[in-house]
Design an enzyme around this catalytic site. Sequence first.
Site: not given
Length: 388
Positions: A225-228
Amino acid sequence: MLPLEGITVIALEQAVAAPFATRQLADLGARVIKIERAGGGDFARGYDETVKGMSSYFVWLNRGKESITLDIKDPEDRAVLDAMLARADVFVQNLVPGAVKRLGLDEETLRAKHPRLITCSISGYGSEGPYRSKKAYDLLIQCETGVLSVTGTPESPAKAGISIADISAGMYAYSGVLTALYERERTGAGTGFEVAMLDALGEWASQPYFYAGYGGTPPPRTGARHASISPYGPYRAGDGAQVFIGVQNEREWAALCADVLGRPDLALDPRFVRNSSRVENDAELRVMLQEALSGLTAQQVVERLDGVGIANARMRTMHEFAEHPQLEARDRWREVDSPVGPLRSLLPPVTVTGREAAMGAIPAVGQHSDALRAEFAPGVSGPVKNQA
């Protein structure tokens, strides 16, 4: 005519970073002469034996090069190297720390002899500073740049599955050589430059640096997933297959809710109304997305996403990548000759209409030693050493 035809590159190289840079030059038509160790050659030849007995690393990094084995501490062999450097345009090396100066192959020494020569030095940490003599390998540079701190799952860090530190250094070395060749056209003088793996991968890690340095907290490890950004990553459809979704703006978020999930109300939910709030409440949002997707097959999800212009992908294995329909439709595969027969290889990424990359053969250890000795230093042609 390829753009680098007529350019001669001498590569005192091994492993990944420097060979990756010089292979790009060879694909553009440069003549790349690879200096290999007498006895065994580039030690990347022994990393594995998976490509019909050859190393997958060596096959990837060394097409289109000529190979000569030299012991550069031996006076006769050093004379051969010196003769090649006298006629070269570019010298690329990634020797162990400190060796270049001891061997008289540093920028200052070579520039005094050959003012038009471009010299490129690739190292782990650069030629100055307390780490200048420290050995560096890809995983270790991933550690030192903080990449491992932001890669993996919350429970465990993970290295990237490809040699990103080496690749980043190789790409900056490649672009540095092209820049230096352009500069020489204007000034008539060669240029010396260095690329440190720490600097190269550090540049690639700048976004999490800014996020942590100015945001106060480091980006969390989020797996795939993406952190931001949210929603961004894998989501399971009703048939059990995963679809990776990447929403980039509020228009796409509203379209996802209304046209893919059938939940236009989610776009107005205060918990999810903007990206930062969706990131904060990603765990709750993930559950709702999975529920909404449970009645659709993965193919239906992809079709709906494509229909409203939302980026998506299916995770492929390397075998599936090799049969990717987009690569097939664009005719991106070629056969490259090698000591074990033709090998299927991808074309270089930069596509120029009407121009085909060189993509020459992968050399055996010392395959061109006799010819190169005769061409560059016939007076010191001595016995060819350890070509097998």
